[in-house]
Design an enzyme around this catalytic site. Sequence first.
Site, PDB file in Angstrom:
ATOM      1  N   PHE A 108      89.115  91.066  62.963  1.00  0.00           N
ATOM      2  CA  PHE A 108      88.759  89.506  63.430  1.00  0.00           C
ATOM      3  C   PHE A 108      87.495  89.031  62.826  1.00  0.00           C
ATOM      4  CE2 PHE A 108      86.542  87.407  67.369  1.00  0.00           C
ATOM      5  CZ  PHE A 108      87.036  86.217  66.933  1.00  0.00           C
ATOM      6  N   ASN A 132      89.871 100.670  57.476  1.00  0.00           N
ATOM      7  CA  ASN A 132      90.880 101.712  57.828  1.00  0.00           C
ATOM      8  C   ASN A 132      92.200 101.553  58.709  1.00  0.00           C
ATOM      9  OD1 ASN A 132      89.820 101.768  60.073  1.00  0.00           O
ATOM     10  ND2 ASN A 132      89.706 104.040  60.526  1.00  0.00           N
ATOM     11  N   THR A 156      91.932  99.215  63.900  1.00  0.00           N
ATOM     12  CA  THR A 156      91.929  97.928  64.884  1.00  0.00           C
ATOM     13  C   THR A 156      92.246  96.592  63.978  1.00  0.00           C
ATOM     14  OG1 THR A 156      89.473  97.559  65.202  1.00  0.00           O
ATOM     15  CG2 THR A 156      90.784  98.882  66.800  1.00  0.00           C
ATOM     16  N   LEU A 212      81.159 106.623  50.280  1.00  0.00           N
ATOM     17  CA  LEU A 212      81.257 105.258  50.158  1.00  0.00           C
ATOM     18  C   LEU A 212      81.069 105.180  48.439  1.00  0.00           C
ATOM     19  CD1 LEU A 212      80.315 102.626  52.717  1.00  0.00           C
ATOM     20  CD2 LEU A 212      82.596 103.111  51.500  1.00  0.00           C
ATOM     21  N   SER A 269      84.102  98.580  62.963  1.00  0.00           N
ATOM     22  CA  SER A 269      83.987  99.205  64.443  1.00  0.00           C
ATOM     23  C   SER A 269      84.927  98.672  65.458  1.00  0.00           C
ATOM     24  CB  SER A 269      82.748  98.866  65.096  1.00  0.00           C
ATOM     25  OG  SER A 269      82.662  99.760  66.379  1.00  0.00           O
ATOM     26  N   GLY A 303      73.745 103.743  52.597  1.00  0.00           N
ATOM     27  CA  GLY A 303      73.684 104.338  51.610  1.00  0.00           C
ATOM     28  C   GLY A 303      74.389 103.653  50.142  1.00  0.00           C
ATOM     29  N   TYR A 332      79.811 102.860  72.594  1.00  0.00           N
ATOM     30  CA  TYR A 332      79.563 101.571  71.848  1.00  0.00           C
ATOM     31  C   TYR A 332      78.359 101.144  71.624  1.00  0.00           C
ATOM     32  CZ  TYR A 332      80.615  96.874  69.773  1.00  0.00           C
ATOM     33  OH  TYR A 332      80.706  95.704  69.268  1.00  0.00           O
TER      34      TYR A 332
END
Length: 314
Positions: free
Chosen positions: A11, A32, A35, A61, A75, A102, A145
Site C-alpha cells: 500500500f 515478496n 501482503t 540483499l 512488513s 547492510g 509487530y
Amino acid sequence: MRAVVTGGAGFLGSHLCDRLLERDYEVVCLDNLLTGNTSNIAHLMGHSNFKFIKYNVIDYLFVEGPVDAVLHFASPASPIDYLEMPIQTLKVGSLGTHKALGLAKEKKARFLLASTSEVYGDPLVNPQPETYWGNVNPIGPRGVYDEAKRFAEAITMAYRRYHKMDARIARIFNTYGPRMRPNDGRVVSNFIVQALGGSPLTIYGNGSQTRSFCYVSDLIGGILSLLAAPPSNEMGQPFNIGNPEERTVRDLATKILALAGSSSPVVYQELPVDDPHVRCPDIRRAKSILGWRPEVSIDEGLQLTIDYFRGVAS
Ligand code: UDP
C-alpha cells in the site's frame, strides 16, 4: 538518483514508488508479495526507470549498480496480518532491516526506516511526542509487530552511530487511501467496504478508542521531506509522520456512513487484545524541521478512498 524500496508493491510502498518516479528517481522495487500485490505497481511495469524484483528481504540483499537511497517499507502492517503471520513479521522487522541496512552501508546510500506509532504501544501520554518511550506489551499478540519495529529502530540507530551511516526513522501513524486491500482488516477499509456493501459496520469495543488518520498522499509527502532533508544531527531523531486530527472509531463510522450515503447499521464486537485506547501524533518536530504538515482533510481523503473502493467493487 536511484532508490531501492522494500515492500514496494504494498500500500505505502507502491505510492512511494510512484512519487519517487515522478521526481525522476530510478526505482528498484523489492517485494515478496506476502501482503503486497503486483496490481499496485501494474501501471509502473514497463516504465524505463522502474524495476520490480520479487524478493524476500530477509535474505541476503544484492542490488547491482549504484544506490542513493534505501527505503525499508517491507512488513505486514495490519493487525490481522501480523497476527496471522507473526514469525514473518518479526523476521522482516529484524532480519529484513539488518539486510536493508547492510545494502545501504555497502552502497553508501541514505537509509529510511518505515517505523510505526505502534512503538508507543498503548500510550500513557497523548498526543505522543517522539521523546515518549512507549508502553508496549512484548508478549502480547501485537508484540510481534511492535517489538520488531522497536528492534528495527534500535539497529538503525546502531548502524547510524557505529557505521556513521545517514540513517533516518519515520514513525508512521494510521494511514488510509487507495490501494488498501478490501480485506486488509484495518478500520478504514473495513468500514468503507461494509458501508458500500450494505453490511453492518463492525466497531470493536465500544468505539471510544481514538485514532488519527492520515491520507496516503500526505504521508508520502512527509516521507519524501524526511528523505530529502540535508544530513544533520537532527536526522538522527525519529520523526512522527501522521495527521494529528484525533477522532473516535465511532465517529469514523458515522462519517463513513454519511460520505458513502449508506444506511448500514453498526454492530459492536470484542475489542482485540492490547488494542491501544488512544493514538495521536505530536508532529511539531516534522513541522519545524522538515517544514511538512498534512493538508488533505478527512472528508476529502475518505471521499477519494470511497471512490476508489467503488471502482474496485464494480
Ligand atoms: N477497528 C474496528 N472495526 C474494524 C477494524 C478495526 O472498530 O472493523 C478498530 C480497532 O479495534 C482499532 C481501530 O479500529 O481500535 C484501528 O484499527 P486498525 O486495525 O485500523 O489499526 P490499528 O491502529 O489498531 O493498528
